[in-house]
Design a protein around this motif. Sequence first.
Motif, PDB file in Angstrom:
ATOM      1  N   PHE A 296       9.381  -6.449   2.174  1.00 37.38           N
ATOM      2  CA  PHE A 296       9.305  -4.950   1.584  1.00 37.38           C
ATOM      3  C   PHE A 296       8.498  -4.307   2.794  1.00 37.38           C
ATOM      4  CE2 PHE A 296       6.921  -2.035  -0.701  1.00 37.38           C
ATOM      5  CZ  PHE A 296       8.024  -1.290  -1.487  1.00 37.38           C
ATOM      6  N   VAL A 297       8.941  -2.995   3.185  1.00 31.60           N
ATOM      7  CA  VAL A 297       8.179  -2.297   4.154  1.00 31.60           C
ATOM      8  C   VAL A 297       7.325  -1.002   3.514  1.00 31.60           C
ATOM      9  CG1 VAL A 297       8.461  -0.916   6.232  1.00 31.60           C
ATOM     10  CG2 VAL A 297       9.876  -2.906   5.885  1.00 31.60           C
ATOM     11  N   TYR A 298       6.217  -1.005   3.906  1.00 27.41           N
ATOM     12  CA  TYR A 298       5.553   0.341   3.431  1.00 27.41           C
ATOM     13  C   TYR A 298       4.297   0.744   4.391  1.00 27.41           C
ATOM     14  CZ  TYR A 298       1.866  -3.267   2.291  1.00 27.41           C
ATOM     15  OH  TYR A 298       0.631  -3.911   2.419  1.00 27.41           O
ATOM     16  N   LEU A 299       3.575   1.782   4.087  1.00 25.19           N
ATOM     17  CA  LEU A 299       2.460   2.083   4.946  1.00 25.19           C
ATOM     18  C   LEU A 299       1.240   1.658   4.774  1.00 25.19           C
ATOM     19  CD1 LEU A 299       3.827   5.791   5.441  1.00 25.19           C
ATOM     20  CD2 LEU A 299       4.138   3.938   7.105  1.00 25.19           C
ATOM     21  N   ASP A 300       0.440   1.246   5.510  1.00 18.18           N
ATOM     22  CA  ASP A 300      -0.740   0.607   5.219  1.00 18.18           C
ATOM     23  C   ASP A 300      -1.906   2.065   5.173  1.00 18.18           C
ATOM     24  OD1 ASP A 300      -1.447   1.624   7.943  1.00 18.18           O
ATOM     25  OD2 ASP A 300      -1.907  -0.333   8.717  1.00 18.18           O
ATOM     26  N   SER A 301      -3.075   1.675   5.224  1.00 16.09           N
ATOM     27  CA  SER A 301      -4.223   2.715   4.859  1.00 16.09           C
ATOM     28  C   SER A 301      -4.141   3.706   5.863  1.00 16.09           C
ATOM     29  CB  SER A 301      -5.411   2.184   4.501  1.00 16.09           C
ATOM     30  OG  SER A 301      -5.974   1.322   5.520  1.00 16.09           O
ATOM     31  N   GLU A 302      -3.709   3.223   7.103  1.00 22.34           N
ATOM     32  CA  GLU A 302      -3.721   4.195   8.202  1.00 22.34           C
ATOM     33  C   GLU A 302      -2.521   4.475   8.763  1.00 22.34           C
ATOM     34  OE1 GLU A 302      -5.780   2.254  11.678  1.00 22.34           O
ATOM     35  OE2 GLU A 302      -7.460   1.388  10.268  1.00 22.34           O
ATOM     36  N   ASP A 303      -1.449   4.605   7.807  1.00 20.58           N
ATOM     37  CA  ASP A 303      -0.084   5.266   7.724  1.00 20.58           C
ATOM     38  C   ASP A 303       0.778   4.427   8.902  1.00 20.58           C
ATOM     39  OD1 ASP A 303      -0.612   6.997   5.889  1.00 20.58           O
ATOM     40  OD2 ASP A 303      -1.010   8.478   7.010  1.00 20.58           O
ATOM     41  N   ARG A 304       0.373   3.068   8.992  1.00 17.63           N
ATOM     42  CA  ARG A 304       1.210   2.358  10.095  1.00 17.63           C
ATOM     43  C   ARG A 304       2.248   1.366   9.058  1.00 17.63           C
ATOM     44  NH1 ARG A 304      -3.823  -0.730  12.867  1.00 17.63           N
ATOM     45  NH2 ARG A 304      -4.156  -1.029  10.622  1.00 17.63           N
ATOM     46  N   LEU A 305       3.493   1.146   9.554  1.00 18.00           N
ATOM     47  CA  LEU A 305       4.623   0.534   8.901  1.00 18.00           C
ATOM     48  C   LEU A 305       3.910  -1.013   9.007  1.00 18.00           C
ATOM     49  CD1 LEU A 305       7.749   2.016  10.290  1.00 18.00           C
ATOM     50  CD2 LEU A 305       6.979   2.211   8.052  1.00 18.00           C
ATOM     51  N   LEU A 306       4.024  -1.563   7.841  1.00 13.48           N
ATOM     52  CA  LEU A 306       3.723  -2.945   7.472  1.00 13.48           C
ATOM     53  C   LEU A 306       4.664  -3.470   6.799  1.00 13.48           C
ATOM     54  CD1 LEU A 306       1.235  -4.338   8.196  1.00 13.48           C
ATOM     55  CD2 LEU A 306       0.491  -4.139   5.896  1.00 13.48           C
ATOM     56  N   ALA A 307       5.240  -4.826   6.865  1.00 18.66           N
ATOM     57  CA  ALA A 307       5.758  -5.746   6.219  1.00 18.66           C
ATOM     58  C   ALA A 307       5.287  -6.747   5.468  1.00 18.66           C
ATOM     59  CB  ALA A 307       7.004  -6.415   7.195  1.00 18.66           C
ATOM     60  N   THR A 308       5.839  -7.095   4.439  1.00 20.83           N
ATOM     61  CA  THR A 308       5.052  -8.049   3.523  1.00 20.83           C
ATOM     62  C   THR A 308       6.180  -8.894   2.664  1.00 20.83           C
ATOM     63  OG1 THR A 308       3.621  -8.738   1.420  1.00 20.83           O
ATOM     64  CG2 THR A 308       5.034  -6.411   1.673  1.00 20.83           C
ATOM     65  N   THR A 309       6.062 -10.160   2.464  1.00 20.41           N
ATOM     66  CA  THR A 309       6.875 -10.886   1.609  1.00 20.41           C
ATOM     67  C   THR A 309       6.485 -10.991   0.099  1.00 20.41           C
ATOM     68  OG1 THR A 309       5.592 -12.825   2.098  1.00 20.41           O
ATOM     69  CG2 THR A 309       7.896 -12.546   3.205  1.00 20.41           C
TER      70      THR A 309
ATOM     71  N   GLU B 123       6.576  10.937   4.060  1.00 22.09           N
ATOM     72  CA  GLU B 123       6.985   9.719   4.187  1.00 22.09           C
ATOM     73  C   GLU B 123       6.156   8.560   3.622  1.00 22.09           C
ATOM     74  OE1 GLU B 123      10.617   8.532   5.309  1.00 22.09           O
ATOM     75  OE2 GLU B 123      10.583  10.651   4.487  1.00 22.09           O
ATOM     76  N   ARG B 124       5.122   8.947   2.766  1.00 21.50           N
ATOM     77  CA  ARG B 124       4.061   7.886   2.245  1.00 21.50           C
ATOM     78  C   ARG B 124       4.813   7.740   0.686  1.00 21.50           C
ATOM     79  NH1 ARG B 124       0.570  11.972   4.247  1.00 21.50           N
ATOM     80  NH2 ARG B 124      -0.452  11.309   5.741  1.00 21.50           N
ATOM     81  N   ILE B 125       4.512   6.540   0.372  1.00 24.55           N
ATOM     82  CA  ILE B 125       5.046   6.073  -1.018  1.00 24.55           C
ATOM     83  C   ILE B 125       3.825   6.639  -1.951  1.00 24.55           C
ATOM     84  CG2 ILE B 125       5.523   4.072  -2.414  1.00 24.55           C
ATOM     85  CD1 ILE B 125       5.936   2.780   0.279  1.00 24.55           C
ATOM     86  N   ALA B 126       4.317   7.533  -3.165  1.00 24.73           N
ATOM     87  CA  ALA B 126       3.535   7.527  -3.949  1.00 24.73           C
ATOM     88  C   ALA B 126       4.424   7.480  -5.514  1.00 24.73           C
ATOM     89  CB  ALA B 126       3.110   8.979  -3.867  1.00 24.73           C
ATOM     90  N   ALA B 127       3.656   7.693  -6.590  1.00 23.50           N
ATOM     91  CA  ALA B 127       4.450   7.545  -7.828  1.00 23.50           C
ATOM     92  C   ALA B 127       3.987   8.898  -8.626  1.00 23.50           C
ATOM     93  CB  ALA B 127       3.619   6.391  -8.538  1.00 23.50           C
ATOM     94  N   SER B 128       4.808   9.169  -9.553  1.00 20.01           N
ATOM     95  CA  SER B 128       4.429  10.475 -10.629  1.00 20.01           C
ATOM     96  C   SER B 128       4.857   9.759 -11.697  1.00 20.01           C
ATOM     97  CB  SER B 128       5.802  11.318 -10.011  1.00 20.01           C
ATOM     98  OG  SER B 128       5.988  12.473 -11.004  1.00 20.01           O
TER      99      SER B 128
END
Length: 275
Positions: A49-62, A122-127
């Motif tokens: 799963f790819v998302y942005l960390d707190s410094e807006d860097r791309l990060l991958a996680t399982t 391009e930041r992930i957010a919710a509504s």
Amino acid sequence: MLEIGKYNRLQVKKLSAIGAYLTSELGDILMPTKYVPEGLKPGEHVKVFVYLDSEDRLLATTLVPKAQVGDFAVMEVKDTSNVGAFLDWGLEKDLLVPFSEQPRPMQKGEKYLVRVYLDRSERIAASAKIGKFLESRNIALTPGEEVQLTFYGFGELGAKVIVNGRYGGLLFKSELFGKHELGSTVKGFVKKIRDDGKIDVTLRKGGVQDIVGGKESFLRVLGERGGFLPVGDKTPPELISEMFRMSKKRFKTVIGNLYKEGVIEITPDGIKLKG
């Protein structure tokens, strides 16, 4: 193409002391060591799963989030601040719901149904403004069609539902039986598609099929209770709904038909199976 906020299958470029670097068209993406599967080697592919960390860097996680971009999900508020509310969505970085995306101020510890989306940066957010994500044109449904309903609001008219994850629908109080929670999903049927693009839905199949299904349901419960049930015209609608998964109006129709057919006997104390 790399999709931020979703699962991607990426190739391992190299391993380092801090994790694995994965190849993408947007550059190398770090998967920290704690998420690297044992035995993973350069050249292999891994689902992340790819998302942005707190410094807006791309990060991958399982790790598996509770929802990805485009999904509706119920999540709990971990904290609030002057920028919005932060939801627990299963990752180390909490998911932000900006104040502008809250119909009413969210409270810590409460659960809400939200839609996960990508903002302009391009930041992930919710509504929590569910309606803005529902389609009201070119509805590819027909009356009587079986659909999936997700509950997202309850009001004087009935329950607001998401139909097949795409459209807005209303389940009127007269059609609402049983207990349903925010975000719960049930099978339903299209009753009517209105001119404004909203959809009236029901939990029941109509016509003859509805009556037949109601008879089978009632007789099954009656048989399980030894052929007698202490129910009748004065039984509260809530109890009818809990016992038979049907409205009081439908219950009366089913009982009336079974009585005419000579299948049941109606007594002052309840209903019993004949023969």
